[in-house]
Design a protein around this motif. Sequence first.
Motif, PDB file in Angstrom:
ATOM      1  N   ILE A   1       2.017   0.128 -14.499  1.00  0.00           N
ATOM      2  CA  ILE A   1       1.518   0.205 -13.124  1.00  0.00           C
ATOM      3  C   ILE A   1       0.221  -0.581 -12.961  1.00  0.00           C
ATOM      4  CG2 ILE A   1       0.616   1.769 -11.356  1.00  0.00           C
ATOM      5  CD1 ILE A   1       2.567   3.868 -12.373  1.00  0.00           C
ATOM      6  N   VAL A   2      -0.683  -0.412 -13.900  1.00  0.00           N
ATOM      7  CA  VAL A   2      -1.968  -1.111 -13.821  1.00  0.00           C
ATOM      8  C   VAL A   2      -1.762  -2.621 -13.848  1.00  0.00           C
ATOM      9  CG1 VAL A   2      -4.092  -1.607 -15.098  1.00  0.00           C
ATOM     10  CG2 VAL A   2      -3.365   0.758 -14.761  1.00  0.00           C
ATOM     11  N   THR A   3      -0.900  -3.092 -14.749  1.00  0.00           N
ATOM     12  CA  THR A   3      -0.711  -4.535 -14.902  1.00  0.00           C
ATOM     13  C   THR A   3      -0.028  -5.150 -13.687  1.00  0.00           C
ATOM     14  OG1 THR A   3      -0.502  -4.197 -17.288  1.00  0.00           O
ATOM     15  CG2 THR A   3       0.199  -6.321 -16.412  1.00  0.00           C
ATOM     16  N   VAL A   4       0.988  -4.485 -13.174  1.00  0.00           N
ATOM     17  CA  VAL A   4       1.694  -5.014 -12.011  1.00  0.00           C
ATOM     18  C   VAL A   4       0.783  -5.052 -10.792  1.00  0.00           C
ATOM     19  CG1 VAL A   4       3.587  -4.564 -10.390  1.00  0.00           C
ATOM     20  CG2 VAL A   4       3.975  -4.369 -12.839  1.00  0.00           C
ATOM     21  N   SER A   5      -0.166  -4.118 -10.702  1.00  0.00           N
ATOM     22  CA  SER A   5      -1.038  -4.010  -9.527  1.00  0.00           C
ATOM     23  C   SER A   5      -2.310  -4.840  -9.631  1.00  0.00           C
ATOM     24  CB  SER A   5      -1.424  -2.544  -9.295  1.00  0.00           C
ATOM     25  OG  SER A   5      -0.291  -1.721  -9.204  1.00  0.00           O
ATOM     26  N   ILE A   6      -2.635  -5.309 -10.817  1.00  0.00           N
ATOM     27  CA  ILE A   6      -3.962  -5.850 -11.083  1.00  0.00           C
ATOM     28  C   ILE A   6      -4.296  -7.077 -10.242  1.00  0.00           C
ATOM     29  CG2 ILE A   6      -3.445  -7.507 -12.927  1.00  0.00           C
ATOM     30  CD1 ILE A   6      -6.211  -4.901 -13.125  1.00  0.00           C
ATOM     31  N   ARG A   7      -3.318  -7.927  -9.979  1.00  0.00           N
ATOM     32  CA  ARG A   7      -3.620  -9.163  -9.250  1.00  0.00           C
ATOM     33  C   ARG A   7      -3.937  -8.893  -7.789  1.00  0.00           C
ATOM     34  NH1 ARG A   7       1.359 -13.066  -9.291  1.00  0.00           N
ATOM     35  NH2 ARG A   7       1.634 -12.265 -11.403  1.00  0.00           N
TER      36      ARG A   7
ATOM     37  N   ILE B   1       0.838  -1.201   0.000  1.00  0.00           N
ATOM     38  CA  ILE B   1       0.000   0.000   0.000  1.00  0.00           C
ATOM     39  C   ILE B   1       0.871   1.250   0.000  1.00  0.00           C
ATOM     40  CG2 ILE B   1      -1.511   1.400   1.485  1.00  0.00           C
ATOM     41  CD1 ILE B   1      -3.112  -0.656   0.079  1.00  0.00           C
ATOM     42  N   LEU B   2       1.930   1.230   0.808  1.00  0.00           N
ATOM     43  CA  LEU B   2       2.833   2.387   0.883  1.00  0.00           C
ATOM     44  C   LEU B   2       3.525   2.662  -0.448  1.00  0.00           C
ATOM     45  CD1 LEU B   2       4.585   1.921   4.369  1.00  0.00           C
ATOM     46  CD2 LEU B   2       2.674   3.431   3.783  1.00  0.00           C
ATOM     47  N   VAL B   3       3.762   1.603  -1.205  1.00  0.00           N
ATOM     48  CA  VAL B   3       4.434   1.773  -2.495  1.00  0.00           C
ATOM     49  C   VAL B   3       3.438   2.107  -3.607  1.00  0.00           C
ATOM     50  CG1 VAL B   3       5.846   0.638  -4.252  1.00  0.00           C
ATOM     51  CG2 VAL B   3       6.300   0.214  -1.839  1.00  0.00           C
ATOM     52  N   ALA B   4       2.311   1.403  -3.622  1.00  0.00           N
ATOM     53  CA  ALA B   4       1.379   1.506  -4.747  1.00  0.00           C
ATOM     54  C   ALA B   4       0.517   2.762  -4.724  1.00  0.00           C
ATOM     55  CB  ALA B   4       0.484   0.266  -4.788  1.00  0.00           C
ATOM     56  N   THR B   5       0.025   3.154  -3.554  1.00  0.00           N
ATOM     57  CA  THR B   5      -0.925   4.274  -3.515  1.00  0.00           C
ATOM     58  C   THR B   5      -0.347   5.610  -3.982  1.00  0.00           C
ATOM     59  OG1 THR B   5      -0.495   4.445  -1.113  1.00  0.00           O
ATOM     60  CG2 THR B   5      -2.489   3.274  -1.818  1.00  0.00           C
ATOM     61  N   PRO B   6       0.914   5.948  -3.687  1.00  0.00           N
ATOM     62  CA  PRO B   6       1.449   7.188  -4.277  1.00  0.00           C
ATOM     63  C   PRO B   6       1.483   7.128  -5.804  1.00  0.00           C
ATOM     64  CG  PRO B   6       2.812   6.495  -2.436  1.00  0.00           C
ATOM     65  CD  PRO B   6       1.866   5.368  -2.718  1.00  0.00           C
ATOM     66  N   LEU B   7       1.725   5.928  -6.343  1.00  0.00           N
ATOM     67  CA  LEU B   7       1.704   5.772  -7.798  1.00  0.00           C
ATOM     68  C   LEU B   7       0.306   6.014  -8.346  1.00  0.00           C
ATOM     69  CD1 LEU B   7       3.907   2.567  -8.287  1.00  0.00           C
ATOM     70  CD2 LEU B   7       4.570   4.946  -8.648  1.00  0.00           C
ATOM     71  N   PHE B   8      -0.707   5.441  -7.674  1.00  0.00           N
ATOM     72  CA  PHE B   8      -2.088   5.644  -8.110  1.00  0.00           C
ATOM     73  C   PHE B   8      -2.470   7.127  -8.050  1.00  0.00           C
ATOM     74  CE2 PHE B   8      -3.127   1.122  -6.480  1.00  0.00           C
ATOM     75  CZ  PHE B   8      -2.679   0.577  -7.672  1.00  0.00           C
ATOM     76  N   GLY B   9      -2.081   7.768  -6.940  1.00  0.00           N
ATOM     77  CA  GLY B   9      -2.433   9.170  -6.769  1.00  0.00           C
ATOM     78  C   GLY B   9      -1.769  10.063  -7.790  1.00  0.00           C
ATOM     79  N   GLY B  10      -0.469   9.851  -8.026  1.00  0.00           N
ATOM     80  CA  GLY B  10       0.244  10.686  -8.983  1.00  0.00           C
ATOM     81  C   GLY B  10      -0.179  10.423 -10.412  1.00  0.00           C
ATOM     82  N   LEU B  11      -0.242   9.163 -10.789  1.00  0.00           N
ATOM     83  CA  LEU B  11      -0.631   8.823 -12.151  1.00  0.00           C
ATOM     84  C   LEU B  11      -2.076   9.204 -12.434  1.00  0.00           C
ATOM     85  CD1 LEU B  11       0.232   7.413 -14.789  1.00  0.00           C
ATOM     86  CD2 LEU B  11      -0.624   5.278 -13.816  1.00  0.00           C
ATOM     87  N   GLY B  12      -2.917   9.094 -11.414  1.00  0.00           N
ATOM     88  CA  GLY B  12      -4.325   9.440 -11.586  1.00  0.00           C
ATOM     89  C   GLY B  12      -4.531  10.879 -12.007  1.00  0.00           C
ATOM     90  N   CYS B  13      -3.643  11.775 -11.572  1.00  0.00           N
ATOM     91  CA  CYS B  13      -3.752  13.182 -11.971  1.00  0.00           C
ATOM     92  C   CYS B  13      -3.650  13.335 -13.481  1.00  0.00           C
ATOM     93  CB  CYS B  13      -2.659  14.006 -11.291  1.00  0.00           C
ATOM     94  SG  CYS B  13      -2.847  14.169  -9.509  1.00  0.00           S
TER      95      CYS B  13
ATOM     96  N   LEU C   1       7.064  -4.327  -7.443  1.00  0.00           N
ATOM     97  CA  LEU C   1       6.287  -3.099  -7.372  1.00  0.00           C
ATOM     98  C   LEU C   1       7.185  -1.905  -7.056  1.00  0.00           C
ATOM     99  CD1 LEU C   1       3.411  -1.964  -7.509  1.00  0.00           C
ATOM    100  CD2 LEU C   1       3.185  -2.416  -5.066  1.00  0.00           C
ATOM    101  N   LEU C   2       8.156  -2.109  -6.175  1.00  0.00           N
ATOM    102  CA  LEU C   2       9.094  -1.049  -5.825  1.00  0.00           C
ATOM    103  C   LEU C   2       9.953  -0.657  -7.029  1.00  0.00           C
ATOM    104  CD1 LEU C   2      10.284   0.782  -3.635  1.00  0.00           C
ATOM    105  CD2 LEU C   2      11.839  -1.083  -3.030  1.00  0.00           C
ATOM    106  N   CYS C   3      10.376  -1.643  -7.802  1.00  0.00           N
ATOM    107  CA  CYS C   3      11.161  -1.359  -9.011  1.00  0.00           C
ATOM    108  C   CYS C   3      10.351  -0.530 -10.012  1.00  0.00           C
ATOM    109  CB  CYS C   3      11.610  -2.669  -9.665  1.00  0.00           C
ATOM    110  SG  CYS C   3      12.845  -3.580  -8.712  1.00  0.00           S
ATOM    111  N   VAL C   4       9.076  -0.885 -10.159  1.00  0.00           N
ATOM    112  CA  VAL C   4       8.193  -0.114 -11.044  1.00  0.00           C
ATOM    113  C   VAL C   4       8.040   1.315 -10.527  1.00  0.00           C
ATOM    114  CG1 VAL C   4       5.824   0.099 -11.893  1.00  0.00           C
ATOM    115  CG2 VAL C   4       6.945  -2.140 -11.850  1.00  0.00           C
TER     116      VAL C   4
END
Length: 280
Positions: free
Chosen positions: A196-202, A29-41, A147-150
């Motif tokens: 990001i979407v593909t790595v997170s989808i599962r 969650i700590l890694v993925a959610t900043p990605l979702f928030g930033g990319l979502g913009c 996920l961290l590498c992404v």
Amino acid sequence: MNFLYNVLETILPFSWLEPNFMKNAFLSILVATPLFGGLGCFVVSNRMAFFSDAIGHSALTGVAIGVILGLQDPIISMIAFSLLLGFVIISVKTKGKASADSIIGVFSSVSSALGIMLLSSTGNFSKYQKYLIGDILSIRPSEIILLLCVAIVTLVLWILLYNKMLLTNLHRTLARSRGIKTFLIEQSFALITALIVTVSIRWTGLLMINSLLVLPASASRLVSRSSRSYMLFSVLISMFSGMVGLILSFYIGTATGATVVLVNAVLFLVCLLISAIKRI
């Protein structure tokens, strides 16, 4: 990972964080959610919410290709297919005359239907329904590292391309007049989104992934006054929703992805109310 587990137990000595699977979920969650928030913009500003949804639905085809090739873990085929689909969609969208929604809709429908057809032909489609809902509690340390590498790759691209991506989203013609290669910028954005979407989808589920991208940014847009605050609020909303949703799902026994989305929805309504009050 034991070191990180010990750090979490020291900083956050809560009962919900005692199981290792919850520690793994919290780290993701700590890694993925900043990605979702930033990319979502960028997704919201560029009116590409349907694009991220199309990439999410293409995961089924990526899984099917992996099954046909005999891969034990279909993540490689999922990433490869999503990157290819993202490239093709942006190429057709840029070069073609049809509307973006129509083009994305066509590719989304075809990729979804193809994935369902291929997986159903194996006679065990129910085995792959986990990709529809997702299960962040099953995430493994190796997947957190992926996920961290992404996240690192995405951060580097953001640092290098942020201003160009922002100008391209706001005014493509102006961006071209400034010498910016808008096609390459749009392709970079598409490939980042697909990755990001593909790595997170599962873990999030393809039914929830688009909401996790769109809701934080949409909420932030209602209360922000600059591009920086827009990005900052979106990341904070996404992280807060992720952590609260994870904790709630642990105590009430619900799917984590769906719970996080509902927390995001509540925050969106709060931001909508704040925005309405400001206009009075």
